[in-house]
Scaffold this active site. Structure first.
Site, PDB file in Angstrom:
ATOM      1  N   ASP A 116       3.371  -0.139  11.423  1.00 60.60           N
ATOM      2  CA  ASP A 116       2.296  -0.851  10.870  1.00 60.60           C
ATOM      3  C   ASP A 116       2.287  -2.098  11.129  1.00 60.60           C
ATOM      4  O   ASP A 116       1.144  -2.766  10.859  1.00 60.60           O
ATOM      5  CB  ASP A 116       2.031  -0.450   9.535  1.00 60.60           C
ATOM      6  CG  ASP A 116       1.632   0.828   9.260  1.00 60.60           C
ATOM      7  OD1 ASP A 116       1.157   1.749  10.029  1.00 60.60           O
ATOM      8  OD2 ASP A 116       1.831   1.567   7.841  1.00 60.60           O
ATOM      9  N   SER A 161       4.044  12.388  13.210  1.00 57.61           N
ATOM     10  CA  SER A 161       3.958  11.498  12.003  1.00 57.61           C
ATOM     11  C   SER A 161       4.890  11.764  10.831  1.00 57.61           C
ATOM     12  O   SER A 161       5.323  13.202  10.813  1.00 57.61           O
ATOM     13  CB  SER A 161       2.538  11.705  11.275  1.00 57.61           C
ATOM     14  OG  SER A 161       2.443  10.919  10.061  1.00 57.61           O
ATOM     15  N   SER A 162       5.879  10.919  10.391  1.00 54.87           N
ATOM     16  CA  SER A 162       6.563  11.201   9.053  1.00 54.87           C
ATOM     17  C   SER A 162       5.686  11.476   7.880  1.00 54.87           C
ATOM     18  O   SER A 162       6.385  12.011   6.979  1.00 54.87           O
ATOM     19  CB  SER A 162       7.502   9.927   9.067  1.00 54.87           C
ATOM     20  OG  SER A 162       6.567   8.735   8.445  1.00 54.87           O
ATOM     21  N   ARG A 206      -5.574  -2.412  11.025  1.00 55.50           N
ATOM     22  CA  ARG A 206      -4.722  -2.978  11.765  1.00 55.50           C
ATOM     23  C   ARG A 206      -5.408  -3.760  12.973  1.00 55.50           C
ATOM     24  O   ARG A 206      -4.627  -4.860  13.449  1.00 55.50           O
ATOM     25  CB  ARG A 206      -3.534  -1.954  12.048  1.00 55.50           C
ATOM     26  CG  ARG A 206      -2.988  -1.227  10.989  1.00 55.50           C
ATOM     27  CD  ARG A 206      -2.095  -2.292  10.055  1.00 55.50           C
ATOM     28  NE  ARG A 206      -1.502  -1.458   8.973  1.00 55.50           N
ATOM     29  CZ  ARG A 206      -1.269  -1.777   7.906  1.00 55.50           C
ATOM     30  NH1 ARG A 206      -1.429  -3.163   7.454  1.00 55.50           N
ATOM     31  NH2 ARG A 206      -1.005  -1.112   6.721  1.00 55.50           N
ATOM     32  N   LYS A 254      -3.314   7.335  14.997  1.00 53.21           N
ATOM     33  CA  LYS A 254      -3.756   6.431  13.787  1.00 53.21           C
ATOM     34  C   LYS A 254      -5.215   6.559  13.573  1.00 53.21           C
ATOM     35  O   LYS A 254      -5.851   7.430  14.070  1.00 53.21           O
ATOM     36  CB  LYS A 254      -3.135   5.347  13.805  1.00 53.21           C
ATOM     37  CG  LYS A 254      -1.844   5.172  13.823  1.00 53.21           C
ATOM     38  CD  LYS A 254      -1.028   5.558  12.566  1.00 53.21           C
ATOM     39  CE  LYS A 254       0.586   5.422  12.654  1.00 53.21           C
ATOM     40  NZ  LYS A 254       1.112   5.594  11.395  1.00 53.21           N
ATOM     41  N   LYS A 282       0.919  -1.361   0.072  1.00 51.55           N
ATOM     42  CA  LYS A 282      -0.007  -0.016   0.061  1.00 51.55           C
ATOM     43  C   LYS A 282       0.620   1.290  -0.097  1.00 51.55           C
ATOM     44  O   LYS A 282       0.370   2.273  -0.770  1.00 51.55           O
ATOM     45  CB  LYS A 282      -1.123  -0.121   1.280  1.00 51.55           C
ATOM     46  CG  LYS A 282      -1.744   1.346   1.571  1.00 51.55           C
ATOM     47  CD  LYS A 282      -2.617   0.975   2.710  1.00 51.55           C
ATOM     48  CE  LYS A 282      -2.022   1.055   3.925  1.00 51.55           C
ATOM     49  NZ  LYS A 282      -1.578   2.587   4.610  1.00 51.55           N
ATOM     50  N   ARG A 297       2.795   6.059  -3.111  1.00 60.89           N
ATOM     51  CA  ARG A 297       3.559   6.905  -3.378  1.00 60.89           C
ATOM     52  C   ARG A 297       3.887   6.998  -5.040  1.00 60.89           C
ATOM     53  O   ARG A 297       4.318   8.166  -5.465  1.00 60.89           O
ATOM     54  CB  ARG A 297       5.043   6.549  -2.760  1.00 60.89           C
ATOM     55  CG  ARG A 297       5.059   6.849  -1.440  1.00 60.89           C
ATOM     56  CD  ARG A 297       5.936   6.334  -0.504  1.00 60.89           C
ATOM     57  NE  ARG A 297       5.959   6.818   1.001  1.00 60.89           N
ATOM     58  CZ  ARG A 297       5.047   6.610   1.766  1.00 60.89           C
ATOM     59  NH1 ARG A 297       4.108   5.990   1.734  1.00 60.89           N
ATOM     60  NH2 ARG A 297       5.495   7.286   3.126  1.00 60.89           N
ATOM     61  N   SER A 340       9.109   6.867  12.570  1.00 61.73           N
ATOM     62  CA  SER A 340       8.855   6.116  11.241  1.00 61.73           C
ATOM     63  C   SER A 340      10.150   6.582  10.464  1.00 61.73           C
ATOM     64  O   SER A 340       9.549   6.958   9.032  1.00 61.73           O
ATOM     65  CB  SER A 340       7.843   5.996  10.816  1.00 61.73           C
ATOM     66  OG  SER A 340       6.568   5.714  11.891  1.00 61.73           O
TER      67      SER A 340
END
Length: 431
Positions: free
Chosen positions: A309, A164-165, A384, A336, A21, A26, A192
């Protein structure tokens, strides 16, 4: 939809890992930001990747697809001016496209998941965009968010990496297209980092130059660059496969998962090492992970920031390990689709697990004898969480019923199909 997960002592068989994913979203983005036609082979099919497909189409990309590949005729730095975008529940898609929206005069990201993505904060990216001559209207950093752009400026940009990255990745995708050179300084910590490495890898493949410091906290980006239209091949997905591997580890199993590259830059590749450290009989050769589970695991201590993740899947495995396991450096799990620490551990306790939480830690007191189960639990609309709770249900004495299990489609639509192909006793009931 409810998933009724019944105790399953044995899993056996082999599956092809779903496509990544993270890489799919990306590649779709850089295909849209290129001028020309790019081809993406074996793209993932999930709600997140579908959201990116839909949104880049809305912004003017021409997307065509067959069973093997997708072609994308990009819009470069000139997206179509649209008034609204709906990213569904896809946080990464929202954050990546917030920077792209800076090239539009006015664009509103609507809030269709108020109890999930609608609760997630985006203040750090908003603050960075405001340094770039972009005005942003928002609800305390949350959706709906309106971007007033058109003339974003480069220069020195500061962004926090605490939450978050994805905020940093968003800026890295967009700043090479600016007229000016840019310098990005990451404040505080950077969560991350491995996933930032994936972003840099994809950008480099598209012919764009970014100079990154060794610690990934400082970047120099020449302006006036263009993404090249190229061909890309999406690799297998470690985050989703982690739950399959965990299920094999906690049962008597003989399971093979193909298309998992040994030298992948996915941080979640670390689950192979985590499971080995837990004593799982596992080999990883020629892109195939082979697990021969015997229900005997041992506890360990793991830095979860390296495999964000896949942490929940590994916690699910640790529920059945001998001893106490500790997953630390995982505070970003709180931001998340749900609070993946408090919310997830509450559901584990209902199933009979012995778990504790700290602000940035998950502590699991293993029960090798198994857990009782026999309850209905909440998915918290989080893919998740659903996958990890399924692993626990397979090893419980009375099984588990998971509400809203259809949300697993956010990243892994065929998760239950793959588990059942391996022999898992799972019944899906539509509500």
């Amino acid at each position: 939809m409810r998933a009724i997960v019944r105790p399953t002592p044995n899993l056996q068989g082999e599956i092809q890992a779903l496509s990544s994913k993270n890489y799919t979203t990306r590649y779709l983005l850089i295909g849209a930001l290129a001028e020309g036609t790019s081809t993406v082979y074996y793209p993932a099919h999930s709600e997140d990747s579908d959201a990116m497909r839909r949104c880049i189409r809305d912004l003017g990309a021409v997307v065509e697809e067959d069973e093997e590949k997708m072609t994308i005729q990009g819009f470069g730095r000139h997206p179509k001016h649209v008034s609204e975008l709906n990213v569904g529940n896809a946080g990464a898609v929202l954050r990546f496209l917030m920077s792209v929206a800076a090239f539009c005069p006015e664009l509103t990201f609507v809030n269709t998941y108020p109890d999930s993505l609608g609760k997630r904060p985006h203040d750090d990216l908003i603050a960075a965009l405001e340094q770039m001559n972009v005005r942003v209207d928002h609800q305390g950093g949350k959706l709906p968010i309106t971007i007033y752009g058109g003339e974003p400026k480069g220069g020195r940009i500061e962004v926090s990496g605490n939450v978050s990255s994805q905020f940093l990745s968003s800026l890295l995708f967009m700043t090479p297209l600016l007229n000016e050179d840019s310098e990005i300084v990451v404040l505080h910590d950077l969560k991350s980092k491995v996933i930032v490495g994936q972003t840099l890898e994809v950008i480099e493949q598209a012919g764009v130059k970014i100079e990154a410091s060794e610690d990934l906290m400082h970047y120099r980006i020449p302006g006036g660059q263009r993404y090249e239209a190229k061909k890309y091949v999406v690799q297998g997905d470690y985050p989703g496969s982690a739950a399959i591997l965990a299920a094999a580890a906690v049962t008597n199993s003989d399971v093979l998962v193909h298309r998992l590259e040994e030298n992948s830059r996915q941080g979640e590749r670390a689950v192979v090492d985590v499971l080995k450290a837990m004593g799982v009989n596992l080999t990883h050769e020629n892109g195939t992970v082979h697990v021969r589970g015997n229900q005997k695991l041992k506890a360990g201590e793991f830095d979860g920031d390296h495999f964000t993740d896949a942490v929940l899947a590994m916690v699910a495995a640790a529920v059945f390990a001998e001893g106490t396991s500790r997953f630390y450096n995982v505070e970003n799990l709180r931001y998340k689709e749900c609070d993946r620490i408090t919310d997830f551990l509450n559901e584990l306790r209902k199933a009979g697990a012995d778990v504790e939480e700290r602000q940035s830690e998950i502590i699991v007191h293993g029960r090798p004898e198994g857990v009782e189960g026999g309850v209905e639990i909440d998915s918290h609309i989080d893919h998740r969480v659903i996958m990890a709770l399924t692993v626990v249900g397979l090893r419980s004495r009375q099984g588990l019923t998971i509400r809203d299990a259809h949300h697993v489609a956010k990243s892994y639509p065929h998760y239950f199909d793959h588990l059942r192909a391996l022999g898992a006793q799972v019944e899906l009931v539509r509500e």
